[in-house]
Design a protein around this motif. Structure first.
Motif, PDB file in Angstrom:
ATOM      1  N   PRO A  60      11.371  47.415  40.842  1.00  0.00           N
ATOM      2  CA  PRO A  60      10.999  46.353  39.910  1.00  0.00           C
ATOM      3  C   PRO A  60      11.257  44.970  40.498  1.00  0.00           C
ATOM      4  CG  PRO A  60      13.120  47.264  39.307  1.00  0.00           C
ATOM      5  CD  PRO A  60      12.624  48.096  40.449  1.00  0.00           C
ATOM      6  N   LEU A  61      10.543  43.998  39.982  1.00  0.00           N
ATOM      7  CA  LEU A  61      10.721  42.622  40.441  1.00  0.00           C
ATOM      8  C   LEU A  61      12.141  42.161  40.122  1.00  0.00           C
ATOM      9  CD1 LEU A  61       7.322  41.177  39.215  1.00  0.00           C
ATOM     10  CD2 LEU A  61       7.908  41.909  41.523  1.00  0.00           C
ATOM     11  N   LEU A  62      12.767  41.494  41.094  1.00  0.00           N
ATOM     12  CA  LEU A  62      14.186  41.154  40.979  1.00  0.00           C
ATOM     13  C   LEU A  62      14.397  39.669  41.227  1.00  0.00           C
ATOM     14  CD1 LEU A  62      17.103  42.212  40.655  1.00  0.00           C
ATOM     15  CD2 LEU A  62      17.148  42.564  43.131  1.00  0.00           C
ATOM     16  N   CYS A  63      14.998  38.990  40.257  1.00  0.00           N
ATOM     17  CA  CYS A  63      15.309  37.564  40.388  1.00  0.00           C
ATOM     18  C   CYS A  63      16.756  37.392  40.845  1.00  0.00           C
ATOM     19  CB  CYS A  63      15.121  36.850  39.052  1.00  0.00           C
ATOM     20  SG  CYS A  63      13.405  36.720  38.506  1.00  0.00           S
ATOM     21  N   HIS A  64      16.956  36.507  41.824  1.00  0.00           N
ATOM     22  CA  HIS A  64      18.291  36.116  42.275  1.00  0.00           C
ATOM     23  C   HIS A  64      18.534  34.678  41.840  1.00  0.00           C
ATOM     24  CE1 HIS A  64      18.845  39.690  44.800  1.00  0.00           C
ATOM     25  NE2 HIS A  64      17.580  39.542  45.159  1.00  0.00           N
ATOM     26  N   LEU A  65      19.606  34.470  41.098  1.00  0.00           N
ATOM     27  CA  LEU A  65      19.909  33.143  40.556  1.00  0.00           C
ATOM     28  C   LEU A  65      21.325  32.742  40.944  1.00  0.00           C
ATOM     29  CD1 LEU A  65      18.483  33.696  36.947  1.00  0.00           C
ATOM     30  CD2 LEU A  65      17.325  32.631  38.876  1.00  0.00           C
ATOM     31  N   PHE A  66      21.437  31.594  41.635  1.00  0.00           N
ATOM     32  CA  PHE A  66      22.746  31.023  41.934  1.00  0.00           C
ATOM     33  C   PHE A  66      23.267  30.296  40.683  1.00  0.00           C
ATOM     34  CE2 PHE A  66      22.483  30.465  46.850  1.00  0.00           C
ATOM     35  CZ  PHE A  66      22.581  31.840  46.977  1.00  0.00           C
ATOM     36  N   GLN A  82      25.559  46.861  39.214  1.00  0.00           N
ATOM     37  CA  GLN A  82      26.446  47.315  40.290  1.00  0.00           C
ATOM     38  C   GLN A  82      27.822  46.706  40.058  1.00  0.00           C
ATOM     39  OE1 GLN A  82      24.690  46.243  44.035  1.00  0.00           O
ATOM     40  NE2 GLN A  82      22.734  47.194  43.562  1.00  0.00           N
ATOM     41  N   LEU A  83      28.812  47.568  39.971  1.00  0.00           N
ATOM     42  CA  LEU A  83      30.148  47.095  39.638  1.00  0.00           C
ATOM     43  C   LEU A  83      30.754  46.239  40.742  1.00  0.00           C
ATOM     44  CD1 LEU A  83      31.657  50.261  37.920  1.00  0.00           C
ATOM     45  CD2 LEU A  83      30.664  48.235  36.848  1.00  0.00           C
ATOM     46  N   ASP A  84      30.333  46.450  42.008  1.00  0.00           N
ATOM     47  CA  ASP A  84      30.900  45.666  43.101  1.00  0.00           C
ATOM     48  C   ASP A  84      30.206  44.322  43.275  1.00  0.00           C
ATOM     49  OD1 ASP A  84      28.538  46.788  43.899  1.00  0.00           O
ATOM     50  OD2 ASP A  84      29.166  47.143  45.961  1.00  0.00           O
ATOM     51  N   THR A  85      29.198  44.045  42.446  1.00  0.00           N
ATOM     52  CA  THR A  85      28.503  42.764  42.491  1.00  0.00           C
ATOM     53  C   THR A  85      28.781  42.045  41.182  1.00  0.00           C
ATOM     54  OG1 THR A  85      26.771  43.752  43.841  1.00  0.00           O
ATOM     55  CG2 THR A  85      26.272  41.648  42.801  1.00  0.00           C
ATOM     56  N   PRO A  86      29.326  40.824  41.239  1.00  0.00           N
ATOM     57  CA  PRO A  86      29.809  40.179  40.012  1.00  0.00           C
ATOM     58  C   PRO A  86      28.739  39.945  38.972  1.00  0.00           C
ATOM     59  CG  PRO A  86      29.783  38.649  41.860  1.00  0.00           C
ATOM     60  CD  PRO A  86      29.554  40.003  42.426  1.00  0.00           C
ATOM     61  N   PRO A 143      27.713  33.845  41.324  1.00  0.00           N
ATOM     62  CA  PRO A 143      28.563  32.642  41.257  1.00  0.00           C
ATOM     63  C   PRO A 143      28.707  32.014  42.638  1.00  0.00           C
ATOM     64  CG  PRO A 143      29.914  34.616  41.119  1.00  0.00           C
ATOM     65  CD  PRO A 143      28.485  35.084  41.088  1.00  0.00           C
ATOM     66  N   VAL A 144      28.460  30.715  42.738  1.00  0.00           N
ATOM     67  CA  VAL A 144      28.499  30.016  44.032  1.00  0.00           C
ATOM     68  C   VAL A 144      29.240  28.706  43.866  1.00  0.00           C
ATOM     69  CG1 VAL A 144      26.338  31.055  44.820  1.00  0.00           C
ATOM     70  CG2 VAL A 144      26.287  28.859  43.618  1.00  0.00           C
ATOM     71  N   ILE A 145      29.620  28.135  45.007  1.00  0.00           N
ATOM     72  CA  ILE A 145      30.294  26.837  45.047  1.00  0.00           C
ATOM     73  C   ILE A 145      29.522  25.935  46.004  1.00  0.00           C
ATOM     74  CG2 ILE A 145      32.412  25.617  45.671  1.00  0.00           C
ATOM     75  CD1 ILE A 145      33.943  28.135  44.917  1.00  0.00           C
ATOM     76  N   VAL A 190      29.078  31.730  48.806  1.00  0.00           N
ATOM     77  CA  VAL A 190      28.783  32.873  47.946  1.00  0.00           C
ATOM     78  C   VAL A 190      29.892  33.894  48.103  1.00  0.00           C
ATOM     79  CG1 VAL A 190      27.067  34.634  47.371  1.00  0.00           C
ATOM     80  CG2 VAL A 190      26.334  32.428  48.283  1.00  0.00           C
ATOM     81  N   SER A 191      30.374  34.387  46.967  1.00  0.00           N
ATOM     82  CA  SER A 191      31.422  35.412  47.037  1.00  0.00           C
ATOM     83  C   SER A 191      30.862  36.744  47.470  1.00  0.00           C
ATOM     84  CB  SER A 191      32.101  35.553  45.663  1.00  0.00           C
ATOM     85  OG  SER A 191      31.154  35.975  44.689  1.00  0.00           O
TER      86      SER A 191
END
Length: 552
Positions: free
Chosen positions: A205-211, A327-331, A350-352, A362-363
């Motif tokens: 499926p199409l996946l959005c990545h958002l900082f 995914q539990l290992d991805t916040p 989450p980013v700084i 990126v964590s």
């Protein structure tokens, strides 16, 4: 008289010849054991011949040993004579190799000449290319495959982005309403990154990545420490950094009291006597590592997941779907589950922000880029995703209408995805594909990316990837790349850093490297059949996008 004398002489001669003592007969004195004597003589003769052969072999062996000893002595003498000259020659060769390597890194960071053609209409690399087992379909087949398979699969990309962005806006607003500005982290507006916002998403499926940038509450602020180059930074730590949490009134970078030991009767008018942040002291902020002023990635992960859960519970009554962690290992790996059974994943990361730049720490990045896991929980990965999106947008404006650069990336990503499902994931990721394309965009002229050159550019992209795999070298596009235009606004520390090799893990992990190379060549082998098959039979798993439902 004469006749009589002749007769007498004849009788005498005949008597002498026939006398048994003077001329014995042949068989008169032959012993009875003649055959035995002959056998003994033959045996003795053979023994003598064997002895003669043995002596000849010993003589030859002695001569060979003597010759070998003489040769070894001569070689030893020659080595002793030439040792000084050989050491000097080895030193000169080493210096020459080092000079060549430095020159190559400075001037040949781009694609190799054998992968870049000179004319816009020629197919680079087709003659004498190292690619094995690859016969790309013709232009008509590639165009048909792209239109029916890839373009059809990504038709809902714009609607998916709109749906996810609307929901995330509502979720983050709920999160802000639950947080205290005096004690909690403050969340800023999200930033879309990755393939969905660069228009080359392929996988379903199409996946959005958002900082999601966040800042600490007052009086704290983040002080990023960037690791790009330097002798003190290990090679596997380049591209990482640490985030130091300091108080606004305790930032001693511009005050002499942080560098000088004050006397008992002296007091700093800015910071006082006991307000300095001592090295190794524990910051009161709970997101820092224990006994350290540096931000902890694991603590950030727990905080972010808890905050998102609380925010969702606040607005869940407005929606007719469920929200769960993917995914539990991805916040921030989230998944929207509709009543119909369909789901829509997306990632909130989450980013700084780094010093008001488009650089972000990126964590954790989900799966790509696959640069390994941090050694310490205080190590943060430096992401150039915003710069990458900006570079692609700027470059696309200068390319011809309908340019094929994103089509090349989409087809390569499609082939890699299908191969990963067949043989399992390898060391080659979509981030490596995009990095290779960025290098080619910088090296090629704009006219070389016309729509009609899709087959040529796709072959060139695969050729560049193969060369990088064989050499175990694929340099980061921004770190240490001085060919990037200055208009991109990269900090000087990044531009002048040592180039970062994304394929460096292959040097240490031989079995993983072997698997990656085998998987790559298997992908090339399956590419023609895969493209032909998907051109004729399009999978029917493309579900329509559910609409957002709000309960009044």
């Amino acid at each position: 008289m004469a006749l009589g004398l002749f007769r007498v002489c004849l009788v005498v001669v005949t008597a002498i010849i026939n006398h048994p003592l003077l001329f014995p007969r042949e068989n008169a004195t032959v012993p009875e054991n003649e055959e035995e004597i002959i056998r003994k003589m033959q045996a003795h003769q053979e023994k003598l011949q064997l002895e003669q052969l043995r002596l000849e072999e010993e003589v030859a062996q002695l001569a060979a040993e003597k010759e070998a000893l003489e040769r070894v002595a001569e070689e030893g003498q020659q080595q002793n004579e030439n040792r000084t000259a050989w050491d000097l020659w080895s030193t000169l060769c080493m210096i020459l190799f080092l000079v060549i390597e430095v020159w190559r890194q400075d001037h040949q960071d781009g694609p190799s000449p054998e992968c870049l053609g000179g004319d816009e209409d020629e197919l680079p690399g087709l003659a004498g290319s190292p690619l094995r087992g690859l016969t790309l379909p013709d232009k008509a087949t590639l165009d048909h495959f792209y239109e029916r398979c890839i373009r059809a699969a990504t038709a809902d990309a714009a609607r998916t982005r709109e749906f996810v962005e609307g929901f995330v806006d509502d979720l983050l607003e709920a999160l802000r309403s639950l947080c205290s500005r005096d004690t909690d982290m403050e969340v800023e507006d999200f930033i879309g990154v990755g393939s969905m916002y660069e228009n080359w998403q392929v996988d379903k499926p199409l996946l959005c990545h958002l900082f999601v940038p966040f800042i600490p509450p007052e009086p704290y602020h983040f002080h990023p420490e960037l690791w790009c180059s330097g002798r003190s930074v290990p090679l596997d730590r380049q591209g990482y950094g640490q985030i130091k949490v300091v108080r606004a009134d305790e930032d001693t970078r511009g005050c002499i009291c942080g560098k000088t030991k004050l006397g008992e009767d002296m007091l700093c008018l800015l910071h006082g006597k006991n307000n300095l942040l001592r090295p190794g002291s524990e910051v009161e902020d709970p997101l820092c590592a224990k006994g350290s002023p540096y931000l902890n990635t694991m603590q950030v992960m727990k905080w972010f997941q808890t905050a998102l859960t609380r925010a969702w519970h606040r607005i869940a009554h407005k929606y007719e779907f469920e929200l769960a962690f993917g995914q539990l290992d991805t916040p921030g790996s989230l998944k929207i589950k509709f009543r119909s059974g369909k789901f829509m994943p997306f990632n909130l990361i989450p980013v700084i922000q780094c010093d008001d730049l488009d650089l972000y720490f990126v964590s954790h990045l989900p799966r790509e880029p696959s640069g390994g896991t941090p050694v310490s929980s205080t190590d943060w990965l430096l992401s150039f995703a915003v710069y990458e999106r900006h570079f692609l947008r700027t470059t696309s404006k200068a390319l011809p209408e309908g340019a094929c650069h994103l089509s090349c990336l989409q087809i390569a990503s499609f082939l890699l995805s299908k191969q990963s499902r067949l043989t399992g994931p390898s060391g080659l990721s979509n981030y490596h594909l995009k990095t290779a394309l960025l290098h080619l965009l910088l090296a090629r002229r704009a006219v070389d990316w016309k729509a009609g050159l899709l087959e040529a550019r796709l072959h060139e992209l695969l050729c560049f990837l193969e060369k990088s795999l064989l050499e175990k070298k694929l340099y980061h596009f921004f770190i240490g790349n001085r060919k990037v235009p200055e208009t991109m606004g990269l900090p000087e520390a990044v531009r002048r850093a040592e180039p970062l090799n994304l394929f460096r893990p292959f040097v240490l992990q031989r079995s993983f490297y072997r698997k990656t190379v085998d998987s790559f060549y298997e992908m090339l082998k399956n590419a023609p059949a895969l493209i032909s098959e998907y051109s004729l039979h399009i999978p029917t798993d493309h579900a329509s996008l559910p609409q957002k439902a709000v309960v009044s």
